[in-house]
Every structure is written in C-alpha cells, then in structure tokens.
Design a protein around this motif. Structure first.
Motif: not given
Ligand SMILES: Nc1ncnc2c1ncn2[C@@H]1O[C@H](COP(=O)(O)OP(=O)(O)OP(=O)(O)O)[C@@H](O)[C@H]1O
Length: 543
Positions: A434-435, A451-453, A465-468, A492-496
């Motif tokens: 998802x993102x 918390x998402x971000x 923008x957060x993405x998995x 590790x697979x989540x980035x902001x």
C-alpha cells in the motif's frame, strides 16, 4: 488543579522564574504566594500556542525558608567546588495546570459569567479584600474544565500585567458564535450526549454563543453550506461533532461552494464521536474533554490539506489523507459491514482481506512526485531540474493565487515558489502493498501508538508519502505488529518521503481510501494546499 506538587529550581534561575506575588481568594489569613512560571526557559507571550504547561504557587514562607536554608548551606560549602549549585526543591501549594483551564477572567464581571459552582468568597471575605486591595482590578479568576475556579489577587501592577499577559492568552481570542454540527448517527451515537454534558457547559462558562444543528440526512452538510452562497455567514467557528467523515463532508461542501471558499478560513473544530477520529487526534483532541477544552479556547493551527483531482471526476476533493493498495481493499470490505458492526468494521474488514486468498494481492501503480526542497537548496539546484520545474508553471501560478488570503503571505509565496521549482521524480517502486499520502501523523484513534507518519504535523507546510513494498503474509503481520507498537519506521520495506505534489496511475483496479471515504480506481493528481484551513486545537500533544 493538583496541590502540593514539587518543583526543582536552580538558584541562579530564580529571579527570572518568579512571576508575581499573589494571594489566593477566600484566604482569611491573607496567606500569600509566589507565582512561578515553569519551565524556566519557556518562552511565553505567543498568543496561539503558549508553551508553558504549569504555573506554580509557592507559599511565601516556604519560598523564603528554602532560599535561606540554601544560602546557609552554600556558605558552609563555599570551599567545595561544584559545577553547578544544587537545585532547591520547593513544595508547591497550588499547581495551575495550563491544560485544564478553560478560561481566565479579570475584574468583577468575570464572576457573574459563571453559571456553575465556584469557590467564590462570601461577603465578609469580599469586604476584607476591599480593605486590603485598593486596586480591585488586579485579580485573575481561572476556571478549570471541571468548573472549579481559583482567583489570584495581585499587589504589584507590573506583576499583574505580566501574569495577565500569559494567562489571558489561554482565552478564546474573540467574541464567538459557534455552529455545532452534530451527526446523530456517528459512531456510537454519543454526539448529542457529549455536546449537552461537556461542550455546552464549557461554552457557557467561557461566555461563548453557540447554535446546535443536527444533521438530519447524509446531505444536510452540503445544503447547509450552500445556503450561505447568497448570505452572510453568521458563525465565527464550525464544530463537527462526529468522525472524520463529517469533517471530510464539511470541507468538501465548502470546496464545492464556489462563491464561499472564504469559509475555508473559518476555524473548524472536531468533537470526536465517530468510528474513526484520526484528524482530531493530531489536534490534541483524542479525548472528548480535551477536544472540548480546545474548542472553548479556540486557538487555531494554520493547517495543510491536499487537493485531489481524479481524472474521471469533474470536481476536486479536499482531504487530509489518501491511501491506496490493501488499505483500499480493507475499506471496501469494511464499508460492506457498516450495518452489522460499525465500530469493528475495519478490524473485521482487515481480517477478511488477509484470509480471503492464500497469497496477498500486489498493487501495481506508477507514482511520480515532487520532493519537498528545503529553502536553502533552491539556489544550488542544477539546471536540468529548473527546466523541468518551468513546465509546471501553470500549477505554480494556481497555488500562489490560492494562498493570497493568508496572513504570512510573503513567507508563504517564497515557500510555494521553492516547492514548485522542484522537479518530478518517479518512485522507484511500482509494486506496493500500500501507499498513503498524509498531511498529519494519521494516528489510530483507538490505538494511540499506531501512527502512519510519525512527526508529520498539520502546520509544517508539507505532505508525506509513506509506502510499503509488496510483502508476503508473514512479513505483513510483522509489519502490522511494528506499526501498532509505534515503530513503523523500523520496517525496512516502509519508506517515508516529504512531497509537495504527487501523480498516481494505478495499474490494478483498487479503490482509494480518502479520509475514510471510498473512491474508485483512477488516475489522481494530488497537490499540497499549505495552511489552507484553520483547525482548532493544539499541535505536539502526544496524547
Ligand atoms: N442524519 C444522518 N443520517 C444518516 N447519515 C448521516 C446523517 N448525518 C450525516 N450522515 C453521514 O455520516 C457520514 C459521516 O459519519 P461520521 O464520520 O460523522 O461518523 P462515523 O461513524 O465515523 O462514520 P462512518 O460510519 O462513515 O465510519 C457522512 O458521510 C454523512 O453523509
């Protein structure tokens, strides 16, 4: 109001730390106190967000004794070299807790405005006070959210004005008439109850006028906003009593009302009564009582929102968050459960999505974005990027027009120019779990650590923008555990990424979840509207 707390002070901080000498109301023995601001380095005087948390009243006798004791001790130890003098521990007689105050009044008229019980003094005390204090104005009455009051009497005009400046900044800034929009079917249908039991008594106590408007149908808010197209807006604030959905409906009704987009500047508050209350959580109002205190105080945060243009829709959508991927799938399942189990619909929807097939679906999508560029970097940007930035000239102009009404116009414009000059980048992932794009932390109102971000603020003039990246079921479960424990960034697979504009072209047929509402799969263009709304509340609450 907690009594008998303690506060540690370093002796060299004492002179600037002490605010005033005061006397508490109703004290026949005229016991006097020293009033202290804490923490000592707190800057104060900012009208909208005073940063002090508590004021401490220390009995003058205790204060003097402690200072004397300390200097005695210092004299006996004068040959011992210490890096810093020992702090003095004062016992505080009264702690004035900033977070529980709903109003502060001065003068006699203040007393008559309180309909609830108060600790006001009897006639004999008043007579005594008249004799003791020639300047009757030099008193401040503090009303707490439980309607208890405390009155402080000042002897020195300078000290009075200094304290007045700090304490009066808590008050609601102006004469207000508040429109309270209550969704009676929101969440557990407690909206009307909270308004009657908590919000209205506080508004009365702070002398704020209000009108309660019950949304009698799903289209009520649209019609309500539309009616002001050709008449004066009679309210100073709008309060949404419901969930994220009611707030979303209100800002979009304003956005659609072409003649009244000035209503975007009317302070909007939220009393959390819905199934999801993520927006108000990031405004310091997760609990009903805290949200009511914020509403009564009326301090506003110039807040960022996003404008979403879906290719197949004529009108833009205004929102604070957009999610795509598995989250859209979950929201679709949750929507189908609406009639059955309102409060657990997202949890059940998530479980069903997880169990529905042996492998998790992957979501393919092309995502382009403009990263936020710090102001200092704009001069050093390379020429290629500048050229690409010029292609977006039209958007730049649009956004500058949008911000025209804002008070910090010049600052805003330079920031927007800087943002607009940044070039489009293509996201290096195209296969997501998802993102999401958000303008605030997007906290789960039921699990406060989730918390998402982390760190995203309504007033920081940026989107996140957060993405998995695509995951298997086990890895997704591990991710969800980290997310609920508040460690989303450890995955590790989540980035902001901080962004100012995003273009999305989905390759899967998956709906968007926009502030909890579903929108069909479509190409989308998302733009940041910095400081577009004035939301009532406070930032940095961590509650
Ligand atoms: N009187 C009403 N009857 C039915 N629906 C209403 C009424 N008033 C408002 N609504 C609808 O309720 C939705 C907003 O609900 P809100 O967010 O306040 O509560 P919620 O319980 O969190 O909602 P949801 O069930 O969508 O999660 C809006 O879409 C609005 O159209």
């Amino acid at each position: 109001m907690g009594n008998f707390a303690s506060v540690l002070c370093h002796p060299e901080q004492l002179p600037s730390f002490k605010l005033a000498n005061v006397r508490k109301s109703g004290n026949k023995d005229t016991k006097s106190y020293s009033l202290f601001l804490s923490p000592p380095e707190s800057p104060f005087g900012q009208r909208d967000q005073p940063s002090f948390k508590q004021l401490f009243c220390i009995s003058d006798k205790v204060y003097q004794d402690e200072i004397d004791n300390h200097s005695e001790k210092a004299k006996s130890q004068k040959n011992i070299r210490t890096a810093r003098p020992e702090p003095i521990k004062f016992k505080c007689d009264i702690v004035i807790d900033y977070d529980s105050i709903i109003s502060v009044t001065k003068n006699d008229s203040a007393q008559s405005a309180k309909p609830m019980k108060s600790n006001s003094v009897d006639e004999r005390d008043l007579e005594e006070e008249k004799q003791t204090f020639s300047e009757k104005e030099m008193k401040l009455t503090i009303t707490y959210s439980d309607f208890k009051t405390i009155t402080l009497y000042f002897e020195d005009a300078q000290e009075f004005h200094k304290t007045e400046e700090i304490l009066m900044s808590i008050n609601s800034p102006k004469e207000r008439t508040v429109a309270i929009l209550v969704n009676p079917v929101s969440g557990k249908r407690q909206g009307k109850h909270h308004v009657k039991k908590t919000l209205v008594p506080m508004l009365l106590s702070a002398d704020i006028s209000y009108e309660i408007l019950e949304t009698d149908s799903p289209t009520y808010v649209d019609t309500w906003v539309e009616q002001f197209n050709d008449k004066l807006f009679p309210y100073t604030d709008i309060i949404c009593v419901g969930g994220d959905g009611l707030f979303f409906q209100l800002i979009n009704a304003i956005g659609r009302s072409l003649k009244r987009d000035d209503l975007f500047k009317v302070p909007i508050g939220i009393l959390p009564c819905g199934t999801q209350n993520a927006i108000v959580c990031d405004l310091g109002g997760r609990k009903v009582r805290d949200a009511c205190i914020n509403i009564v105080r009326g301090h506003t945060i110039p807040s960022d929102i996003m404008r979403i243009n879906f290719e197949k829709q004529d009108e833009p959508i205004y929102a604070t968050s957009l999610l795509w991927g598995i989250t859209g799938e979950i929201a679709t399942k949750a929507e189908k459960l609406r009639g059955l189990c309102k409060s657990a619909k997202y949890a059940i929807g998530g479980t069903l999505t997880f169990l529905s097939s042996c492998r998790l679906k992957h979501y393919k999508c092309k995502v382009e974005y403009k990263p936020m560029v710090p102001l200092g970097d704009s001069e050093n940007r390379d020429e290629d990027h500048k050229e690409e930035g010029h292609k977006e000239e039209d958007h730049k102009e649009d956004r500058i027009v949008e911000s025209e009404n804002h008070s910090h116009l010049e600052e805003q414009r330079s920031k927007i120019r800087c943002i607009s000059e940044s070039a489009w980048s293509t996201f290096d992932l195209d296969d997501f779990c998802f993102f999401g794009i958000v303008t605030h932390e997007a906290r789960n109102s039921k699990k406060k650590k989730e918390v998402f971000m982390p760190g995203a603020r309504f007033d920081d003039k940026r989107m996140y923008m957060g993405s998995l990246a695509k995951l298997g079921k086990i890895k997704l479960l591990q991710f969800l555990c980290k997310h609920s424990a508040g460690n989303i960034m450890d995955c590790k697979r989540f980035s902001g990424t901080e962004v100012s504009e995003v273009r999305i072209a989905p390759r899967n047929d998956c709906p968007y979840n926009v502030d909890g509402e579903l929108f069909p799969s479509d190409k989308a263009h998302i733009e940041l509207l910095p400081s577009h709304l004035n939301l009532i509340g406070k930032i940095h609450c961590n509650k």
